[in-house]
Motif scaffolding. Structure first.
Motif: not given
Length: 459
Positions: A224-232
């Motif tokens: 993610s651009e602003t969160n430390d999270l993976p996204v599809p």
């Protein structure tokens, strides 16, 4: 990389996708999806240039089986076989979902064609988003689930966290620390990722891993651009934000629930967004409620029941959740039983999550044939011996019989459960259940006899 557009191409190739080229009033999106009763693509939405809308990719058992690549009878078995694979997501830089990046004041949810779904709803709802979050204590890793998001302002939605879930647990942990919980919401993904997100995975197993197993290839993810999270990486749209640490303090709803009834307004938390990324000319996905919610639950519920009964040492023949009970509250299972195992299977099935009613029968009964099932219940069940009621179990708030609206904020409802052992009683010989057979049935070919007739009038 397997995304929603790959599934759209598959549906087109099979002639199963309805496509509307005429411009559609956004107020008609929900009605179009409901009347299509299947996969639908709307290519032009009035007032939303550059956006298309899709719906109905998981609206029935056929679509779920198509996504999994199996027969409609083998959802649970196929899901279970997929779960034995060891395939992890694959991280990549960028991806199609990063073609457009909007941050801060640029974030405006009103630019998305979010529809008002039902007459009694409290506002437009995002229903097709996979919400991704990380355990704030660092113990349980990444979780992905599907939660409804009610539009509030250009950068805020409500989120339904009434029912027990990993995301609710993550939020409770963050709330106790007085911190917001970062989330990313992926809209427009492959149905198998939505299916994985509805599965109650064991603690510590990410639904993104499960999606890779179901797809039989690594799910491509990007940061993610602003969160430390993976996204599809090939999602159509991703919303990045945080669930505010305000608790269950804002009214959310009413909403047409997955049980098929118009629900009430509830107290829930709020999400504030600070970033949107998307493809150019993205396809906004909206679930056709309640059926997509229901059938996405079907495989997840069936695999949970299958595993529970197998763990009890009983051999399962087939398992089916029933659409009339939202593919969630009622399950029917046929087993190859030994003495007493009908009851063992019943207790195991009733221990699964939201299951409220369970019926167990023998493997000679076709549980997908309602007449056959009715006959098993009518003629194999002795109510005093074969019906059980379990009290003091956890319920699901959208079941109207629980009167959850009377509970204090954040309190989970309780219920009772019904089990029916429709297996043949051990004391009754099998030949007592031998169906009648017509004399010389195999020797008569009615089609040939009709073909040889001239269809003459009656005398």
């Amino acid at each position: 990389m397997a995304g929603m557009r790959d599934f759209i191409a598959k549906l087109k190739g099979m002639g199963k996708l309805k496509v509307i080229e005429r411009e559609i009033d956004p107020r008609h999106i929900s009605a179009c999806a409901a009347k299509a009763n299947g996969p639908l693509l709307l290519n032009h939405i009035a007032g939303y240039s550059g956006f298309r809308v899709a719906s109905g990719f998981a609206v029935n058992r056929e679509m779920i089986a198509l996504a999994l690549g199996c027969s409609e009878r083998r959802l649970a078995q196929t899901f279970n076989e997929c779960m034995q694979r060891q395939i992890l997501p694959k991280a990549m830089e960028g991806g199609p979902v990063k073609e457009v990046v909007l941050k801060g004041e640029q974030v405006d949810l009103t630019t998305l064609p979010i529809p008002l779904l039902h007459r009694g709803d409290g506002g437009p709802y995002i229903t097709g988003g996979v919400v991704i979050a990380r355990d704030p204590l660092g113990e349980l890793g990444i979780n992905a689930g599907m939660y409804r998001l009610m539009f509030r302002t250009k950068n805020e939605t409500g989120i339904d966290l009434q029912t027990a879930s990993d995301l609710r647990s993550f939020y409770e942990r963050a709330f106790k620390m007085g911190k917001p919980l970062p989330i990313s919401v992926a809209i427009g993904v492959h149905p198998l990722l939505m299916m994985a997100a509805t599965y109650r995975a064991p603690a510590g197993l990410s639904e993104l891993d499960i999606a890779s197993r179901l797809m039989n290839e690594p799910l491509a993810v990007t940061k993610s651009e602003t969160n430390d999270l993976p996204v599809p990486a090939d999602a159509e749209i991703v919303l990045e934000g945080e669930i505010l640490p305000i608790g269950w303090t804002v009214q959310e709803g009413p909403f047409g629930e997955f049980a098929g009834f118009q629900g009430e307004s509830k107290w829930n938390p709020v999400v504030r967004y600070h970033c949107m990324t998307m493809r150019r000319e993205p396809i906004y996905y909206t679930c056709c409620m309640p059926w997509e919610n229901d059938f996405l639950h079907a495989a997840a519920t069936e695999i949970a029941v299958l595993q529970a009964i197998r763990d009890a040492g009983v051999k399962v023949h087939e398992v089916r959740t029933t659409p009339g009970a939202a593919c969630f509250w009622q399950v029917v299972v046929s087993v190859e039983k030994r003495t007493g195992e009908g009851k063992n299977a019943l207790l195991a099935a009733l221990a699964v999550g939201g299951i409220k009613i369970a019926i167990i029968t023998d493997s000679d009964v076709d549980i997908f044939d309602q007449v056959a099932l009715d006959r098993a219940v009518a003629f194999r069940v002795r109510p005093v011996e074969d019906v059980m009621i379990v009290t003091g179990t956890r319920g699901v708030h959208v079941d109207p019989s629980l009167e959850a609206w009377r509970l204090p904020k954040g309190v989970l409802p309780m219920t009772s459960k019904l089990g029916i052992d429709a297996t043949k009683p051990e004391s009754i010989p099998w030949d007592r259940y031998e169906p009648i057979k017509y004399y010389h049935m195999d020797e008569v070919d009615l089609d040939n006899l009709l073909a040889d007739s001239d269809g003459g009038e009656l005398a």
